[in-house]
Design an enzyme around this catalytic site. Structure first.
Site, short mmCIF file in Angstrom:
data_model
loop_
_atom_site.label_atom_id
_atom_site.label_comp_id
_atom_site.label_asym_id
_atom_site.label_seq_id
_atom_site.Cartn_x
_atom_site.Cartn_y
_atom_site.Cartn_z
N GLU A 57 28.90 37.39 36.54
CA GLU A 57 28.66 37.04 34.95
C GLU A 57 30.03 36.44 34.19
O GLU A 57 29.60 35.78 33.49
CB GLU A 57 28.56 38.56 34.56
CG GLU A 57 27.85 38.67 33.00
CD GLU A 57 28.86 38.65 32.07
OE1 GLU A 57 28.40 38.38 30.95
OE2 GLU A 57 30.03 38.87 32.40
N ASP B 295 31.36 42.22 38.75
CA ASP B 295 32.61 41.19 38.70
C ASP B 295 33.36 41.58 37.66
O ASP B 295 33.01 42.31 36.62
CB ASP B 295 32.55 39.78 38.88
CG ASP B 295 31.67 39.27 37.79
OD1 ASP B 295 30.62 39.91 37.27
OD2 ASP B 295 31.87 38.03 37.36
ZN LIG Z 1 30.69 42.00 30.91
#
Ligand SMILES: [Zn+2]
Length: 488
Positions: A189, A122
């Site tokens: 994340e 992401d």
């Molecule tokens: Zn990162």
């Protein structure tokens, strides 16, 4: 008597100078000597196009509570399978928590504990107001002027794509690692990794998998950022700071603003924040930061080398210098940032409650409880409630820089980047590694992006880009790591 004192002072000073100079001269470089290697033969232009293709897929994490961009993540999965056919026929790939990916590359020696490479699929969104400032649109995946442009080129698709490029290359050349390797590519994340990395870590836990070491993003090769050193410095994160936000709630009698009491909720809250800014948590050079300075000091110019070689004498001076710069200040203390403020509904109504959120990054060795205690003591106002707000992460353990795993990593970096200094360091931000720390004794955070202070602004900011040359180096680094990881 007079001359005796003068003579004593002279001898004392002379002795002091000799000790200080002696310690400076005796400081020895900690860099390992290795033979540099010829780069592996990859087509840098094709690899750059592969990364550019990944940039075009908008795997954006908007917020912890926002819906996952399901279609983008599935498209990314398909793109990877199509781009890296050998990886996807020789390695096993599992989809975890719907959108994260876990690869397993089986090693020839089952006795060796596996290695875990962590990266994320992401990216963060683009602030609409900055769109016009991008030299190349952030999701076009342009390759221009020697750079791959766009959101994710540094954070963190460079890592995902370079790992797969290196693996595809090695597979093509008939290589199989001695030590098993896992790739854990989380999908969230940027919003904490609570669904992706957390689920993969649980899976490892359930399967009883433990790692020789883990490697994630976090620190980079700093260029022209370390004072007194001309060479770039590769920093390997041994630890990451903790994360805690506190809510400060100030209460007071509400009422009409035409007859205000002497103390108001807004006044109290403002005073509380001012006190926090004026009374930061104590500064200290210890842990990963101390190791960093001990490692880079021998490479520094004389004036700085002298100071770091004699910390017993110069620490107060050093701390004062380090405090002045936000980046070095973050290395030596738990930092405090007021980030949110709310209260009041109308210009002629005194609010009975106002709130501020203050975000702290806890230095390893301290805890979130220390942060709360410090805050309560400094604010010193019974009318202000202090509560933790949102997720809390304690600082990570500090991995051992004398371990064989660290040495292996340092050697691999020096082989691929012979011109640079390798040193331990401390990570200020959070990474997905926090979910995996229980699965290994050695967690390292390093992605070989060569970054000046200016390049750094592109991460989560505007004009994120990566040079094609640096991208090739990153691929080379991972390939060499897979080759080296089985030796020991
Ligand atoms: Zn990162």
């Amino acid at each position: 008597m007079h001359s005796y004192l003068a003579r004593f002072t002279f001898v004392f000073l002379l002795g002091l100078i000799l000790v200080v100079l002696g310690r400076t001269w005796l400081l020895e470089s900690r860099q390992v000597t290795v033979r540099s290697l010829a780069p592996i033969v990859i087509d840098a232009e094709i690899a750059a196009r592969h990364l550019a293709g990944a940039i075009r897929i908008r795997t954006i994490s908007y917020g912890a509570d926002s819906k996952v961009e399901a279609r983008a993540f599935r498209a990314f999965h398909t793109y990877l399978a199509k781009t890296y056919p050998r990886v996807h026929s020789k390695l096993t790939r599992e989809t975890v928590a719907d959108f994260s990916l876990l690869y397993h590359w089986k090693g020839t020696n089952p006795e060796l504990k596996p290695l875990l490479l962590i990266a994320h699929l992401d990216v963060v969104p683009i602030e609409t107001s900055t769109l016009a400032s991008w030299a190349q649109p952030p999701f076009d995946g342009s390759v221009a002027n020697g750079f791959i442009w766009g959101r994710g080129t540094m954070d963190d698709k460079a890592s995902v794509i370079a790992i797969l490029e290196a693996t595809e290359y090695l597979l093509k050349n008939g290589f199989q690692p001695k030590r098993s390797v896992y790739f854990a590519f989380g999908h969230d994340e940027e919003v904490g990794g609570f669904k992706g990395a957390a689920a993969i870590a649980e899976l490892f836990e359930a399967r009883g998998v433990r790692f020789e070491f883990t490697l994630d993003e976090g620190l980079v090769i700093t260029v022209d950022q370390m004072p007194g050193i001309k060479a770039p410095v590769a920093l390997i994160g041994l630890a990451e700071k903790g994360y805690v936000s506190l809510k400060l709630l100030a209460k007071a009698e509400g009422g009409h603003s035409s007859m205000p009491p002497p103390e108001t909720a807004i006044g109290r809250l403002a005073r509380a924040i001012q006190r926090l800014e004026e009374n930061p948590m104590p500064a200290t050079i210890e842990g990963a930061t101390a190791e960093m300075f001990a490692t880079v000091a021998p490479e520094m110019d004389f004036a700085l080398r002298l100071q770091f070689a004699n910390r017993w004498l110069f620490d107060p001076l050093l701390l004062r210098q380090l405090e002045k710069n936000p980046a070095s200040n973050a290395m030596i203390r738990t930092t405090m940032s007021p980030t949110m403020l709310a209260g009041g509904i109308k210009d002629n109504v005194l609010p009975s409650e106002v709130r501020a959120i203050v975000n702290f990054r806890t230095l390893p060795g301290k805890t979130s409880a220390d942060v709360t205690a410090h805050t309560t003591r400094v604010i010193d106002d019974p009318m202000i409630e202090v509560q933790t707000w949102g997720p809390v992460f304690e600082p990570s353990p500090i991995s051992d820089s004398n371990s064989p795993s660290f040495r292996l990593l340092a050697r691999t970096i020096r082989e691929v980047f012979p011109d640079i200094i390798v040193s331990p360091g401390l990570v200020f931000g959070g990474t997905d590694t926090k979910h995996y720390v229980g699965l290994t004794e050695a967690s390292f955070r390093f992605l070989p992006l060569r970054l000046t202070a200016d390049d750094l602004k592109g991460i989560h900011g505007t004009n994120e880009r990566l040079s094609i040359t640096n991208f090739s180096e990153i691929i080379h680094f991972y390939a060499r790591l897979f080759q080296n990881a089985g030796e020991r």
